[in-house]
Write a protein that holds these residues in place. Sequence first.
Motif: not given
Length: 503
Positions: A103-125
């Motif tokens: 990616p053009l940017f390292n988007y991960i470095n910009f994350w400030k809000y870690l929602d673990l339920f969101l992560i679970e849904n991302i993985i399920s996708s």
Amino acid sequence: MSKLNKDVLFLIFEELKFDKKSLYSCLYVNRTWCETVVPILWRNPGQYLTTINSCTSVPILWKIPSQYLILFNVIFLHLSKESKDILKKQGINNLITEIYQRPLFNYINFWKYLDLFLIENIISSSKIEESKKFNIRDEILKLFFSSNVKFIHLSIPQDYDFQLHHIPGAERCFSELESLSFCCDFGNCQNILNGLARICKSIRKFRVDNVHFCTNNSGINKLIEVQKKLNNVSFIGPYKGSRAIINIIEDESIYKSLEESLIKHVDTIQYLRMDWIPITRILSYLVNLFRLEISTCLPYPTNWNELDYLKDLSLPNLKILITRQVPIKITANLIEITKGQLTEISVLYNDADSKNLFKAICQNCSNLKYLNLSLSNNTNLLISEFENLLISCQLLNKLIIDVVDFDIMFNWDKLLLILAKSSPTSLFTFEFHSGRINLEDIKLFFDNWINRNPMLLEIDSDNYCNEFGEKKQLEDLIEKYKVNGIIKKCSVHSNTRSRWLFL
């Protein structure tokens, strides 16, 4: 404007942080604008996705929105070669290609809000078979924790047992955590919180959902006790009507220990929500409270009568009071001790005796600006008291009326006439929620709203649940009164939401 320096642009874009459409358009102006906007958009990617309840008993939705798959693909592009090799060895080859574009940017470095339920849904996708999701989750979390990000918010869903504090980099990532949301369950999930207590000392906002399911709160207590600037605490029970409510654990010692854990923070706590009856004299210590919210998800027990200390309570800084399923007598007592400081009151309770409530507001709330009341049919006997309330609260600018149990016998005509006659000049914003409000009563309200500021009105009623019949008649009536300058804006809904939900 396109030549403004980055600092100025950042301040401008910060004001637009909840306006996704405007921020997206800014990406295409030039490189400087793009570089300034991207970190804001990626600070909390979950806020732009479909809202999902992280305290559901079923952690993964049966249908995952397409945005989750897109977000998964972006995250996956950031995985290191080492992580990809590990996944290959686990047989996860369909997601990995040898050649890909970073990616053009390292988007991960910009994350400030870690929602673990969101992560679970991302993985399920990604539609990976269930047995291999653990490996994906492990590598994604390692990616986040090996980045330079320092999270300011963490949300932990129900039944989550992944030991975050043991992941390398956790101490750095959570060292500046300001907000934590945690969902209790019947299991023992306190190890995560105990681990976080050794890392996180700067939490200001702490929320515990499904607190009535908590059988062991040692981790919650420890985490609360070690904070240095705890300001906002919410202990939230299950929603009224939830099937899980029958499994509530009514262990008084749990609630007592939670209250005692707050004692060390009496100088800093300004916002408090408790979804149970206070066990200790905790309210007498929290003299700096700005907002107090007390709810009970079960019918109130008799020991409310034992709270005599409330009569001697002093809450000199309290501005906002919200009570749900709390007896009117107790609510009125809390209003009286504020001695005119309250600016917002919300009372949701089906109590035939509203006289004490109206009297307390009349005598103690001259600065009131927002009022949300639930009324029953018996309130029709107190119309004169309600009129006195309007006369006494001359700063009132928004009024919400909920008719509980959708009582079709409620005399809206009398109430609306009083509003048209006695509302202070500042009051022209209304919300009415009821099972039934007759069209004739609404028309009479409009007819009597003459020589006043054009009203802002929301009507939530079962009368108007379809596009035809009475709803169409009401919408035509609204258009007529808009032309006459009586109405500035009016929205009509069917009564699809319950005002008794513990939100």
